[in-house]
Design an enzyme around this catalytic site. Structure first.
Site, mmCIF file in Angstrom:
data_model
loop_
_atom_site.group_PDB
_atom_site.id
_atom_site.type_symbol
_atom_site.label_atom_id
_atom_site.label_comp_id
_atom_site.label_asym_id
_atom_site.label_seq_id
_atom_site.Cartn_x
_atom_site.Cartn_y
_atom_site.Cartn_z
ATOM 1 N N ASN A 54 0.840 -1.231 0.000
ATOM 2 C CA ASN A 54 0.000 0.000 0.000
ATOM 3 C C ASN A 54 0.864 1.265 0.000
ATOM 4 O OD1 ASN A 54 1.008 0.268 2.556
ATOM 5 N ND2 ASN A 54 -0.967 0.179 3.629
ATOM 6 N N ASN A 60 4.996 2.635 3.398
ATOM 7 C CA ASN A 60 6.369 2.678 3.914
ATOM 8 C C ASN A 60 7.350 2.244 2.835
ATOM 9 O OD1 ASN A 60 8.354 3.075 5.790
ATOM 10 N ND2 ASN A 60 8.160 1.048 6.722
ATOM 11 N N PHE A 111 4.798 -9.829 4.766
ATOM 12 C CA PHE A 111 5.616 -8.804 5.431
ATOM 13 C C PHE A 111 4.772 -7.601 5.832
ATOM 14 C CE2 PHE A 111 9.774 -10.494 4.674
ATOM 15 C CZ PHE A 111 9.756 -11.125 3.441
ATOM 16 N N SER A 132 9.372 -11.613 14.750
ATOM 17 C CA SER A 132 10.502 -10.834 15.268
ATOM 18 C C SER A 132 10.965 -11.368 16.614
ATOM 19 C CB SER A 132 10.060 -9.366 15.425
ATOM 20 O OG SER A 132 11.028 -8.644 16.161
ATOM 21 N N THR A 184 11.560 -9.748 18.920
ATOM 22 C CA THR A 184 10.957 -8.879 19.931
ATOM 23 C C THR A 184 9.971 -9.637 20.805
ATOM 24 O OG1 THR A 184 10.200 -6.598 20.162
ATOM 25 C CG2 THR A 184 8.984 -7.972 18.632
ATOM 26 N N TYR A 201 3.603 -2.865 18.850
ATOM 27 C CA TYR A 201 4.185 -3.485 17.638
ATOM 28 C C TYR A 201 4.568 -4.933 17.946
ATOM 29 C CZ TYR A 201 7.874 -5.300 14.786
ATOM 30 O OH TYR A 201 8.641 -6.158 14.037
ATOM 31 N N LYS A 212 3.018 -8.950 16.697
ATOM 32 C CA LYS A 212 3.754 -10.123 16.188
ATOM 33 C C LYS A 212 3.368 -11.364 16.998
ATOM 34 C CE LYS A 212 5.988 -8.165 12.866
ATOM 35 N NZ LYS A 212 5.629 -8.493 11.473
ATOM 36 N N GLY A 243 12.790 0.907 26.777
ATOM 37 C CA GLY A 243 12.322 -0.286 26.040
ATOM 38 C C GLY A 243 13.440 -1.124 25.459
#
Ligand code: WQD
Length: 337
Positions: free
Chosen positions: A33, A36, A82, A126, A128, A151, A155, A299
């Site tokens: 889209n 980014n 992705f 990720s 994370t 975020y 995930k 963080g």
């Protein structure tokens, strides 16, 4: 040829994965889209592979657009997903934007795949999800921790949604790839990382500082319990990462998966501190970097690097490129911008 959908395929990791898919003989269609990424990335992919992938500019969080797309493209045999927003700090400020975009778009894609006789799905996840893991290096059996950001939570939620679908539909097969820190660019310098605005991640900030686009790099803290006091991460070359996606997809297409939901950590297995990354850059660019030590960033985990045994032995993939290779490719790419 089997047709593979790559959502977010004009992004940093997506574009490098499209190159490797086309190198492996797959026919690729991209959905992006452009929130980014720019359509110009298609030219970079074509310059490298001499093949221009099909591209549709649509927003996967639009359920009707997603449904119409899959009706039009019944010949898709696999999806590498992705498409997601990925800025940790932004997700803290705008959680609903992240849940709507990252979760809804995933669900709408999965709803379409759930109708197919068989489908193969690779999910961009990720490290994370591990938060600050209890021990290093991190294996896939390490417990996931409460997400440090919306975020990261998208995930974790994404993996749970996918796993649940594999349990309800035996013809839906999936692999989640948990990336550590992707860096670098294709050696052709035709594609690479294109951060919008001020880079949040370390390596693009380094290369933009060296290129004179940023005044000075701020190193977020040097009083961590690590050898040089700066945080440690597993920096993996984006081309090694892209190749892992092709191998994971082939594993599913060839029915080599052990279960219908598998997880692999994708890293080099080597931890590097922020100062070591800076030293690598100075070595490969033969120039000093202007940086200063400032306060810690909220963080940040102290260290995170992968145990790559499962990816090496089960997936049959191993990172081949070094930190210096990645930093040199990032620097060469930056100089084309
Ligand atoms: C790396 C190290 C910073 C910038 C994030 C996401 C993760 C994944 C990769 C998407 C840290 C330090 C950074 C700077 C610095 N993204 N740093 N000065 O935070 O490990 O991971 O990107 O999947 O999900 O969380 O990457 O590059 O931001 O930071 O000192 O200007 O560099 O403190 O120690 P991170 P990063």
């Amino acid at each position: 040829m089997s047709k593979i959908l790559v959502t977010g395929g004009l992004g940093f990791i997506g574009s490098h994965t499209v190159v490797e898919l086309q190198n492996a003989g797959f026919k690729v269609i991209i959905i992006d889209n452009l929130s980014n990424a720019t359509e110009n990335v298609l030219n970079g992919i074509t310059a490298i592979t001499s093949i221009t992938p099909e591209f549709e500019n649509l927003d996967l969080k639009n359920k009707e657009q997603t449904k119409t797309f899959f009706k039009k493209h019944q010949d898709i045999v696999g999806v590498i997903h992705f498409a997601a927003y990925k800025a940790v700090g932004e997700s803290v400020k705008s959680p609903l934007t992240y849940y709507e975009n990252n979760v809804n778009s995933l669900v709408y894609v999965l709803q379409e795949l759930n109708k197919k006789a068989v489908s193969h799905f690779i999910f961009s996840s990720s490290c994370t999800v591990y938060g600050q893991a209890d021990s290093m290096p991190i294996t896939e059996l390490a417990p996931t921790k409460p997400a440090e950001s919306p975020y990261g939570n998208t995930k974790k939620i994404g993996e749970a949604i996918i796993e649940d679908l594999t349990k309800s539909n035996a013809n839906f097969k999936a692999i989640a790839l948990r990336y550590f820190n992707p860096i670098g660019a294709h050696q052709s310098s035709k594609i690479g990382e294109l951060p919008i605005g001020v880079p949040l991640n370390l390596v693009p900030y380094i290369t933009q500082t060296a290129a004179g686009k940023r005044e000075q790099l701020s190193v977020f803290g040097d009083n961590y319990p690590t050898p040089d006091g700066t945080c440690i991460r597993d920096y993996i070359h984006v081309v090694d990462l892209a190749k892992a996606h092709v191998i994971a997809l082939q594993r599913l297409l060839e029915n080599k998966n052990d279960t219908n939901f598998e997880i692999f950590n994708l890293g080099t297995g080597k931890g590097s501190s922020v100062l070591e990354v800076i030293q690598s850059f100075e070595r490969v660019s033969n120039q000093k970097l202007n940086y200063k030590i400032v306060d810690r960033r909220d963080g940040d985990v102290v260290e995170a690097y992968a145990n790559t045994t499962k990816a090496n032995t089960v997936l049959g993939w191993k990172a081949k490129l070094s930190l210096d290779d990645a930093m040199l490719s990032a620097w060469k790419w930056e100089q084309t911008l």
